[in-house]
Motif scaffolding. Structure first.
Motif, mmCIF file in Angstrom:
data_model
loop_
_atom_site.group_PDB
_atom_site.id
_atom_site.type_symbol
_atom_site.label_atom_id
_atom_site.label_comp_id
_atom_site.label_asym_id
_atom_site.label_seq_id
_atom_site.Cartn_x
_atom_site.Cartn_y
_atom_site.Cartn_z
ATOM 1 N N ALA A 180 0.795 -1.158 -0.140
ATOM 2 C CA ALA A 180 -0.008 0.033 0.081
ATOM 3 C C ALA A 180 1.053 1.093 0.079
ATOM 4 O O ALA A 180 1.425 1.325 1.018
ATOM 5 C CB ALA A 180 -1.117 -0.130 1.328
ATOM 6 N N CYS A 181 0.913 1.933 -1.065
ATOM 7 C CA CYS A 181 1.852 2.879 -1.309
ATOM 8 C C CYS A 181 1.063 4.516 -1.287
ATOM 9 O O CYS A 181 1.774 5.574 -1.110
ATOM 10 C CB CYS A 181 2.574 2.723 -2.463
ATOM 11 S SG CYS A 181 3.776 1.692 -2.317
ATOM 12 N N SER A 182 0.028 4.626 -1.671
ATOM 13 C CA SER A 182 -0.878 5.890 -1.812
ATOM 14 C C SER A 182 -2.253 5.565 -1.657
ATOM 15 O O SER A 182 -3.005 4.520 -2.043
ATOM 16 C CB SER A 182 -0.606 6.589 -3.166
ATOM 17 O OG SER A 182 -1.341 7.601 -3.234
ATOM 18 N N ARG A 191 -9.509 4.139 -2.897
ATOM 19 C CA ARG A 191 -9.871 2.964 -3.380
ATOM 20 C C ARG A 191 -10.553 3.513 -4.700
ATOM 21 O O ARG A 191 -11.319 4.336 -4.628
ATOM 22 C CB ARG A 191 -10.864 2.398 -2.474
ATOM 23 C CG ARG A 191 -11.153 0.882 -2.808
ATOM 24 C CD ARG A 191 -12.084 0.181 -1.626
ATOM 25 N NE ARG A 191 -12.285 -1.032 -1.882
ATOM 26 C CZ ARG A 191 -13.296 -1.427 -2.387
ATOM 27 N NH1 ARG A 191 -14.140 -0.819 -2.931
ATOM 28 N NH2 ARG A 191 -13.266 -3.054 -2.549
ATOM 29 N N ALA A 198 -5.691 5.121 -10.915
ATOM 30 C CA ALA A 198 -4.647 4.517 -10.017
ATOM 31 C C ALA A 198 -3.628 4.007 -10.732
ATOM 32 O O ALA A 198 -3.690 3.793 -11.846
ATOM 33 C CB ALA A 198 -5.569 3.394 -9.221
ATOM 34 N N SER A 214 5.311 5.657 -5.813
ATOM 35 C CA SER A 214 4.293 5.947 -4.582
ATOM 36 C C SER A 214 4.595 7.496 -4.302
ATOM 37 O O SER A 214 3.324 8.142 -4.273
ATOM 38 C CB SER A 214 4.834 5.171 -3.535
ATOM 39 O OG SER A 214 6.224 5.576 -3.124
ATOM 40 N N ARG A 241 0.987 9.828 -4.507
ATOM 41 C CA ARG A 241 0.553 10.563 -3.348
ATOM 42 C C ARG A 241 0.428 11.973 -3.658
ATOM 43 O O ARG A 241 -0.500 12.814 -3.333
ATOM 44 C CB ARG A 241 1.519 10.272 -2.177
ATOM 45 C CG ARG A 241 1.377 8.884 -1.719
ATOM 46 C CD ARG A 241 2.286 8.775 -0.424
ATOM 47 N NE ARG A 241 3.551 8.994 -0.169
ATOM 48 C CZ ARG A 241 4.484 8.545 -0.181
ATOM 49 N NH1 ARG A 241 4.055 7.074 -0.319
ATOM 50 N NH2 ARG A 241 5.599 8.788 -0.188
ATOM 51 N N PRO A 288 -4.783 6.184 -5.630
ATOM 52 C CA PRO A 288 -4.418 4.995 -5.022
ATOM 53 C C PRO A 288 -3.269 4.591 -5.918
ATOM 54 O O PRO A 288 -3.060 4.512 -7.047
ATOM 55 C CB PRO A 288 -5.590 4.243 -5.045
ATOM 56 C CG PRO A 288 -6.759 5.032 -5.313
ATOM 57 C CD PRO A 288 -6.202 6.291 -6.174
ATOM 58 N N ALA A 289 -2.338 3.743 -5.025
ATOM 59 C CA ALA A 289 -1.051 3.091 -5.704
ATOM 60 C C ALA A 289 -0.971 1.654 -4.791
ATOM 61 O O ALA A 289 -0.912 2.224 -3.669
ATOM 62 C CB ALA A 289 0.051 3.893 -5.724
ATOM 63 N N VAL A 290 -0.837 0.689 -5.601
ATOM 64 C CA VAL A 290 -0.388 -0.353 -5.023
ATOM 65 C C VAL A 290 0.922 -1.188 -5.754
ATOM 66 O O VAL A 290 0.722 -1.284 -7.054
ATOM 67 C CB VAL A 290 -1.556 -1.764 -5.109
ATOM 68 C CG1 VAL A 290 -0.827 -2.894 -4.475
ATOM 69 C CG2 VAL A 290 -2.746 -1.072 -4.096
ATOM 70 N N GLY A 328 -5.438 1.183 -2.364
ATOM 71 C CA GLY A 328 -4.106 1.878 -1.565
ATOM 72 C C GLY A 328 -3.970 2.005 -0.261
ATOM 73 O O GLY A 328 -2.970 2.019 0.230
ATOM 74 N N GLY A 342 -3.274 -2.150 0.070
ATOM 75 C CA GLY A 342 -2.315 -2.694 -0.790
ATOM 76 C C GLY A 342 -2.772 -4.117 -1.522
ATOM 77 O O GLY A 342 -2.012 -5.066 -2.125
#
Length: 872
Positions: A763-765, A768, A809, A822, A826, A831-833, A853, A856
């Motif tokens: 989970a970086c940012s 959902r 995303a 990431s 942000r 969101p970022a995974v 995000g 993750g």
């Protein structure tokens, strides 16, 4: 004026009868079994348009089109087609069509009426399904109506949008109509004279179903699939589909009906019929000299050819993928980390030889400077396993002892003057090397001198990266980690620690603001804005060198646009997608940047100036609130960890963005060498040089210089491209270890875990999002990204930043909370995974996926069907 031509007439051309008409005329003239018929030429279309004064209506409707907005395409199409429906076919033209129809056998014979556009079925673009075909048309009135409907179908929303994306101007197109006797087919389908999925040229693929074949072309049925070996026309594999539906003739038209239960799982073609069809396909392939996509029908045991066109986007033949990961002799452990993360894909042969040689020389020099000796690391430091780069961790016992004993000194040297080492030494030295070569007349140099320059520039790029990785990059990791720890455990911050590191003006974000500002400048110039909005990115990129402005755009606006965009490329166009110099940089391939600019021009995205200002204000407010709440000791600890983290974080992004400063120039140099080989016929095009190894390039250039006989390299290039594609389908393990002569493999511990359909990453940012996935392998795919897509990639570097403005995303195979992807996600608030390990292999373009995000987790849904997808 010729309104009608016989089907096999020698006067049939692309301009008079369109792509489909030319193909059918060629097939008929060659004696292939093509149903009889005639052409209604483009002169007839032009006469209809002129007599009904439609030209101005078409132009007015198209002026309002924005190809990225479906509603504008549909509105334009509806307006144009309504005008066609209301039009009247001139009497002389109608009489010519009726007279040609009367020459066909039988009274009011059933015919097929097919559209044939002048920009259709070309070798470099498939327009399959863009215009209409009308089946089982009988009688004069029905024929004239179908002809008029075909003309109107030149202006469907789909056809307008497709031509726009292909950069085909409206004035370049017209439409002919082909009228042919209907084959009352009991079976029909499609034949490819090369395998369309694997690219194998020695195989034929046949799709076959019951009825008239429209269910096969339209994708409404699972047909039989037969693979035939060309040599001997022998069936090698067969999959019999469950053919639930078929198109049949009923009541003067056609309709889709259920297939009787007894025939659903029955073979449509036996081996003998498949061989006969294959032989016809091979005749057609020989006639055209290229792999072909052929529509066929079978009636009362007789085969008919309904259409044939070259296969577009046929992949290069693939090779067998290796099933083992063998380390080179002397190595016992290898990892995909550190600098290797900037080489996520299989390496091109030239980079794997010339490029990696420079990388290893530079890295050994950097390590030697830190340790004070040059024998503390394995040689070579970067190795290749199955075409992928790996970091060689195979230290001897003596080397391991030296590293352990010297680690304290290394850390001290790493953080002593880390910032100055980059800002005052590493970057200035790199810039000076690039500028020195840029100012020289290097095109006048000999081939060995240009190769030497390429090596020097590659080493300079890796030296610069080494300066970063020996100070700034680990400094950013460590200080951000410490700051996060203090915020969460000591200061007990009420906002996430990342809030304190956002809103800084890094190079990737300045590049985004530059594109946004350019879009605002364009918006103030109405004619220019309309042109930029409706012109596809690749076509706009090609116009950057055009001194003549498009119709309606003033020269001052046009030249202002060109100079401003070139200035953007000059400053920001060198950010790399990969260390492998076979990959273009944005300066070589600016179409994705133009699409982002157009996205901003249409009002999409968020103003990056406002976004950064909001982030900075939030950061400062959060810092002030937390400082007021903390006691003296905790406040001092918070600020002591925050200050270096805030210094290193933007500096790392700036440094990574600058690593590619040499790449536009060194790629120019390599392509110049490629041109010199291309001039002598050794390769097909200049960029084939990337598929040769260093010694092959040196030998070929030496022979060229001495005017010796040269051995063409076309087959070598083709084989290596195929091997590279095969390697690209592999999932390289993070670690390969040799124990007692046997290799074992390990994935990353973090990420890449799978729980049913759920894909677990880092989970970086936060946030959902649910949306359609768009898997991008590299810059060649960037034009596919649509606003709102979930960007799925192996890794993202600063060069990917313009895409974040359109993506909803981010999901990657490689990366973590401190990686570029990431940080930028942000900043963009999406969101970022990251670090999933295999997202690009488990997720397919078009799938609806949910990206969480916060946890993750990525959850792919079933693949969605694109109703507008062309067969080819």
């Amino acid at each position: 004026m010729e309104y009608i031509l016989p089907l096999a007439d020698s006067r049939v051309t692309l301009a008079t009868c369109g792509g489909k008409g030319v193909s059918l005329a060629r097939l008929a003239a060659a004696g292939l079994p093509v149903p009889d018929g005639f052409h209604v030429t483009t002169a007839a279309y032009e006469q209809f348009v002129a007599d009904n004064a439609l030209r101005d209506d078409i132009a007015t409707a198209l002026d309002a089109v924005d190809s990225s907005r479906v509603a504008t395409l549909e509105e334009a199409s509806r307006h144009i087609r309504d005008r066609f429906s209301a039009g009247t076919i001139p009497a002389a033209l109608a009489g010519a069509i009726v007279e040609a129809y009367s020459t066909l056998p039988g009274a009011d014979p059933a015919v097929v009426v097919r559209s044939s556009a002048t920009a259709e079925d070309l070798p470099d673009a498939s327009f399959a399904g863009q215009q209409e075909t009308y089946l089982d048309i009988s009688g004069v009135d029905a024929l004239l109506k179908a002809t008029k409907n075909c003309w109107a179908s030149l202006w469907t929303a789909r056809a307008i949008g497709y031509r726009g994306r292909q950069g085909i101007a409206p004035e370049r197109i017209a439409l002919a109509v082909v009228v042919q006797v209907l084959v009352p087919a009991q079976a029909a389908g499609v034949l490819f004279t090369a395998h369309p999925l694997t690219g194998q040229r020695d195989r034929v693929m046949i799709s076959a179903a019951w009825g008239l074949g429209e269910t096969v072309v339209g994708g409404e049925v699972t047909p039989d699939t037969i693979i035939v070996k060309k040599q001997g026309t022998r069936v090698v594999t067969r999959e019999t589909g469950d053919k639930a539906l078929m198109t049949v003739r009923r009541d003067g038209g056609t309709r889709v009906e259920a297939v009787p239960e007894s025939r659903r799982r029955a073979r449509v073609l036996d081996d003998e019929a498949a061989a006969e069809l294959t032989r016809l396909g091979l005749q057609i392939e020989a006639l055209y000299g290229t792999p072909m996509d052929i529509e066929w029908a079978r009636s009362d045991g007789h085969l008919a050819i309904l259409q044939a066109r070259p296969i577009t986007a046929l992949p290069e033949p693939t090779t067998t993928r290796p099933d083992a990961w063998r380390l080179p002799a002397g190595a016992y452990v290898a990892m995909r980390n550190n600098i290797v993360e900037l080489m996520p894909d299989p390496l091109s042969p030239l980079f794997a030889t010339l490029g990696l040689q420079a990388v290893n020389i530079s890295l050994q020099r950097i390590l030697g400077a830190f340790f004070g000796r040059h024998d503390v690391a394995p040689t070579p430091l970067i190795i290749v396993v199955n075409d992928y780069a790996y970091y060689n961790g195979s230290l001897s016992a003596r080397q391991m002892a030296r590293v352990m004993l010297g680690s304290a000194g290394i850390l001290r040297r790493m953080f002593s003057g880390a910032v100055a080492r980059w800002t005052e030494m590493g970057r200035p030295r790199y810039v000076a090397t690039v500028n020195s070569w840029r100012s020289r007349p290097w095109r006048q140099l000999s081939e060995p001198e240009i190769l030497s320059a390429v090596r020097e520039l590659t080493e300079a790029a890796v030296d610069a990266y080494g300066t970063l990785v020996s100070g700034v990059i680990p400094g950013a990791w460590i200080t951000e980690g410490l700051c996060t720890l203090v915020c969460n455990l000591v200061a007990r911050s009420d906002v996430p620690a990342r809030t304190f590191l956002m809103g800084f003006d890094s190079i990737p974000l300045r590049a985004d603001k530059s594109l946004y500002d350019l879009a605002q400048w364009v918006r103030e110039r109405e004619a220019l804005a309309a042109h930029v909005r409706r012109t596809p990115g690749p076509q706009l990129a090609g116009q950057l060198a055009d001194s003549q402005p498009p119709d309606g755009v003033t020269p001052s606006d046009w030249h202002g646009w060109q100079s401003r965009f070139r200035a953007h490329l000059q400053r920001y166009g060198s950010m790399i997608y990969s260390l492998d110099f076979a990959n273009p940089v944005p300066a070589d391939h600016p179409a994705p940047l133009l699409e982002t600019c157009k996205h901003y021009l249409r009002g999409g995205g968020v103003d990056p100036h406002a976004r950064q200002r909001t982030s900075a204000e939030t950061r400062e407010a959060a810092t002030w609130r937390l400082s007021r709440r903390l006691g003296r000791v905790r406040r001092e600890l918070f600020h002591r960890t925050l200050a270096p983290a805030q210094r290193f974080a933007p500096l790392r992004e700036d440094g990574l963005a600058d690593i590619g400063l040499a790449y536009p120039l060194l790629r120019e140099m390599l392509l110049e060498l490629g041109r010199r080989l291309d001039d002598r016929g050794l390769i097909d095009r200049p960029d084939d040089i990337f598929w040769l190894e260093q010694d092959e390039v040196e030998i070929a250039l030496r022979q060229r210089r001495h005017d010796r006989a040269l051995k063409p390299m076309h087959d070598v290039v083709r084989r290596r491209r195929a091997a590279w594609r095969a390697a690209g389908r592999l999932s390289p393990p993070f670690t390969v270890v040799r124990v007692l002569g046997f290799e074992s493999r390990a994935r990353r511990r973090r990420g890449g875990r799978r729980d049913g359909d759920r894909l677990k990453g880092v989970a970086c940012s936060p946030g959902r999002v649910t949306g359609p996935a768009r898997v991008l392998r590299g810059p060649e795919d960037f034009g596919q990204l649509q606003p709102g897509d979930v960007l799925v990639a192996s890794i993202t570097t600063p060069a990917w930043t313009p895409l974040f403005a359109m993506a909803s995303a981010i999901v990657t195979d490689v990366g973590g909370p401190l990686s570029h992807g990431s940080i930028v996600a942000r900043e963009y608030g999406i969101p970022a995974v990251l670090g999933t390990g295999a997202a690009t292999r488990r997720i397919r373009t078009g799938q609806t996926i949910t990206v969480d995000g916060n946890t993750g987790v990525v959850v792919p849904a079933a693949a969605s069907r694109d109703p507008f997808r062309s067969r080819t």
